[in-house]
Scaffold this motif. Structure first.
Motif, PDB file in Angstrom:
ATOM      1  N   TYR A 113       0.921  -1.138   0.095  1.00  0.00           N
ATOM      2  CA  TYR A 113      -0.071  -0.048  -0.044  1.00  0.00           C
ATOM      3  C   TYR A 113       0.800   1.200  -0.073  1.00  0.00           C
ATOM      4  N   VAL A 116       2.621   1.679  -3.385  1.00  0.00           N
ATOM      5  CA  VAL A 116       1.613   2.447  -4.668  1.00  0.00           C
ATOM      6  C   VAL A 116       1.728   3.994  -4.189  1.00  0.00           C
ATOM      7  N   CYS A 117       1.400   4.183  -3.048  1.00  0.00           N
ATOM      8  CA  CYS A 117       1.209   5.610  -2.678  1.00  0.00           C
ATOM      9  C   CYS A 117       2.620   6.534  -3.143  1.00  0.00           C
ATOM     10  N   LEU A 134      -6.252   4.831  -0.886  1.00  0.00           N
ATOM     11  CA  LEU A 134      -6.394   3.929  -1.914  1.00  0.00           C
ATOM     12  C   LEU A 134      -7.985   3.194  -1.738  1.00  0.00           C
ATOM     13  N   LEU A 306      -8.450  -1.409  -8.097  1.00  0.00           N
ATOM     14  CA  LEU A 306      -7.918  -0.656  -7.310  1.00  0.00           C
ATOM     15  C   LEU A 306      -7.997   0.633  -7.754  1.00  0.00           C
ATOM     16  N   GLY A 330      -6.964  -0.794  -1.355  1.00  0.00           N
ATOM     17  CA  GLY A 330      -5.717  -1.081  -1.311  1.00  0.00           C
ATOM     18  C   GLY A 330      -5.348  -2.321  -0.951  1.00  0.00           C
ATOM     19  N   CYS A 335      -2.478  -4.253  -4.873  1.00  0.00           N
ATOM     20  CA  CYS A 335      -1.298  -3.503  -4.974  1.00  0.00           C
ATOM     21  C   CYS A 335      -0.254  -3.992  -5.504  1.00  0.00           C
TER      22      CYS A 335
END
Length: 453
Positions: A113, A116-117, A134, A306, A330, A335
């Motif tokens: 998570y 990805v951010c 997410l 997602l 998320g 992810c």
């Protein structure tokens, strides 16, 4: 049925020949059997564009249960930008599934998570500090962007545009322009949503620049709402379901500048346009627009569900702890898919590939339009291209002709989609990994369908 057109030595992607090959009618007998089961078990409200049931897909083809191999010009509505069953995505997903499938990030978090951010902060326009949250779907992302904007500004009003599509939740239905099939019978809708005129160059009664169109929209907002009441303006840089409407140059920057001057959160809905689809990673980049918040979904995770809201850190942090989230938002498997999809986007140069696809398609479609006055407009950017069908010599929409052409393509093994407020637009969203020869063949089929042969 004999094969319609089959390369003697087709390209092969991950073991799947990249060819159009029809061995039955469309849909075939096994698909028809499955569709009968669908009609008995699935709610009628869940429609199907083309009832061929897919058992394998990759590169630019879809293979159905009858063995027909069709050229994919839809990408699951701009979802599988990196290709269906992308090897990087499949490998990362398989690894993650074997480790764990869910904990809920709000209970016991995990690295995917966060990663990805971090990737979204790096990829989205602007060099300011950014944070993300997410979610599961595009509509959920849009709804949360509105929540964030309202908390951050202390205002209520949300401004959207003619021909917009933002989702199917109660709030996003209010934000969506088209009634049937998205809104009809589902009201009453959420309040404090206002609609402004869009820049739609083909349908302007007289030439209007992007700046002039933006000023027209701003005038409507000022009169009907008041700038000091607006929490956010939400806009698709290129409208998707509304007809692949590309606003005139200057429209987006002028709206964004007005938002900045009036303390309004500018939200770019890049759910369909993001992740390389238009020839840049995000469509806002074509005019140097830096949104305050950006919503993404579709192409982010190679086919897994997602979505995200990414934005200025101070805006994202305006919401109290616990105010954002959701049980599945998320998900670790999604992810993992997103990280692999982003890796493919960057390492395989897919935004540049989308630009090349667009050059090919726009040139071919312009030639086609020159021969057939029923094609009123050819438009788009990158691998997000459309033709608008009209009564020749007018701008009167011709949804019946759009439907006929699309159905003719389907019968010849090319998946196409229609869209538009008036239902008269054919949209093309090929996977960014489609082979040149396969794309050219799809356009040959389209040309024959337009001609009515």
């Amino acid at each position: 049925m004999t094969d319609l057109r089959e390369s003697s030595v087709p390209a092969v992607v991950d073991g799947l020949p990249q060819r159009r090959r029809l061995v039955t009618e469309i849909p075939g007998p096994r698909s028809r059997e499955l569709h009968a089961r669908k009609l008995a078990a699935v709610a009628d409200g869940v429609g199907t564009t083309l009832p061929v049931y897919i058992e394998r897909a990759g590169g630019g083809v879809l293979v159905d249960v009858d063995g027909n191999s069709m050229i994919d010009l839809g990408s699951g509505i701009a979802v599988v930008n990196v290709g269906n069953a992308n090897p990087r995505v499949a490998a990362r997903v398989s690894e993650q599934v074997q480790r764990f499938t869910h904990t809920c990030f709000m209970v016991t978090p995990y690295a995917g998570y966060v990663e990805v951010c971090e990737a979204l902060a790096r990829l989205t326009p602007g060099d300011h500090a950014k944070k993300s949250a997410l979610f599961n779907s595009g509509a959920e992302a849009v709804e949360n962007a509105v929540k964030i904007a309202r908390v951050a500004t202390g205002r209520d009003a949300v401004v959207v545009f003619d021909h917009a599509y933002h989702g199917r939740t109660n709030l996003t239905m209010a934000m969506t322009a088209k009634s049937m099939p998205y809104k009809h019978g589902f009201g009453p809708f959420a309040g404090e949503v206002y609609r402004a005129p869009m820049s739609y160059p083909f349908r302007e009664p007289a030439p209007v620049s992007g700046v002039e169109a933006a000023r027209r929209a701003i005038s409507v907002i000022d009169k009907q709402v008041g700038a000091d009441e607006v929490a956010c303006v939400v806009i698709e840089p290129i409208q998707g379901e509304g007809g692949f409407v590309v606003p005139a140059p200057g429209f987006l920057p002028t709206i964004a500048q007005w938002c900045s001057e009036n303390g309004i959160v500018f939200v770019a809905d890049e759910i369909q346009t993001g992740f390389g689809r238009t020839g840049s990673v995000f469509a806002c980049e074509h005019e140097g627009v830096v949104p305050d918040l950006i919503t993404v979904a579709k192409g982010i995770a190679g086919g897994l569900p997602l979505a995200a809201v990414t934005g200025r850190a101070e805006l994202m942090d305006a919401v109290h702890v616990g105010g954002l989230g959701g049980t599945y938002g998320g998900n670790p498997v999604a992810c993992a898919a997103a990280l692999a999809s982003i890796e493919s986007l960057e390492q395989d140069g897919l935004a540049g590939r989308a630009a090349a696809i667009g050059e090919t398609m726009l040139a071919r479609l312009a030639e086609l339009a020159a021969k057939h006055p029923k094609i009123g407009d050819v438009r788009g950017r990158g691998a997000m291209v459309a033709i608008e069908l009209v009564t020749p010599g007018t701008t009167d929409p011709d949804p019946a002709e759009a439907a006929r052409i699309s159905a003719a393509c389907h019968q010849q093994g090319v998946l196409t989609l229609t869209c538009g407020t008036f239902g008269n637009v054919l949209r093309f969203l090929p996977p960014l990994v489609i082979e040149d020869a396969l794309l050219a063949e799809a356009l040959d089929v389209l040309e024959t369908a337009v001609a009515g042969q």
